[in-house]
Design a protein around this motif. Structure first.
Motif: not given
Length: 252
Positions: A180-205
């Protein structure tokens, strides 16, 4: 020579060493042992490649040195649930070879670099470096703790709380290994992968990410996520980092 012989000169600590030593005090010989294990690298894996698949027989453990990966479960109809994210420094199921087959898969979300430790080498470590084994057990217990928190995320938290909690968790985990640097970090996760991780649809994500940007809880641009005010983000989801056991080395 033993398969675990290491150079006499101290090595630079690997990211795996930093992660394990953050939760259990390790002396120089133990650190050098982990550093030597991190040198047992496999050819790099490309994005979308499985390190192992659900049902595979496992005879090794893997150290994630570079890149991001995910544990996942597949349903018969092809739907996927990401059950956890693996970050640089993480161990991929250090004791899974004690079971007959993998009950989940691990896939590369980015190009990844991993080191492989065979069962025989692991058993040698257990005898010659018990503190390393203890650190790995603590790592496995913290992984289980994270998994329980993900269950709460999916079962009880609102969509905004789910994303806020996930981003807080990633912030703290990456901070542990200096990513973590400057309050941030590399975040390569796509919206589809975020949806798969949170149990939500792509639209909701997409809607939740836009809302978080609007509230200035996050800034997300070109695979880089910045948290302008960590305390504010933590308040949204009542985040308590205790489940990550940052002081697991305390014995009192």
């Amino acid at each position: 020579m033993s398969s675990l012989d290491i150079p006499h000169a101290a090595m630079k600590d690997s990211i795996t060493t930093l992660n394990l030593a953050a939760h259990w005090p390790l002396g120089r010989p133990d650190r050098d042992m982990i550093n030597a294990l991190a040198c047992r690298t496999l050819p790099p894996l490309r994005t979308g490649t499985d390190l192992f698949a659900q049902g595979d027989r496992l005879t090794s453990i893997f150290l994630l040195l570079e890149g991001w990966a995910a544990r996942y479960k597949m349903l018969e109809d092809g739907r996927r649930q990401i059950v956890s994210l693996l970050l640089p420094g993480d161990l991929c199921d250090p004791f899974c070879f004690l079971l007959h087959r993998a009950d989940h898969g691990v896939t590369a979300l980015t190009p990844i670099k991993v080191a492989e430790v065979g069962r025989n080498q692991f058993e040698e470590i257990a005898l010659s470096h018990p503190e390393v084994t203890r650190a790995m057990w603590i790592n496995a217990l913290i992984t289980a703790s994270i998994q329980r928190e993900w269950c709460v995320n999916l079962g009880r938290r609102t969509a905004l709380e789910r994303f806020s909690h996930l981003f807080c968790e990633l912030y703290h985990r990456l901070l542990t290994v200096g990513l973590v640097s400057g309050g941030g970090f590399h975040f390569p996760v796509t919206q589809l992968e975020l949806a798969d991780a949170t149990g939500l649809t792509m639209v909701h994500t997409n809607r939740i990410l836009q809302e978080m940007r609007r509230q200035r809880l996050i800034e997300l641009h070109r695979r880089h996520l910045v948290v302008p005010d960590l305390a504010a983000l933590e308040r949204v989801c009542a985040f308590d980092p205790y489940y990550l056991h940052p002081a697991a080395q305390e014995t009192s």
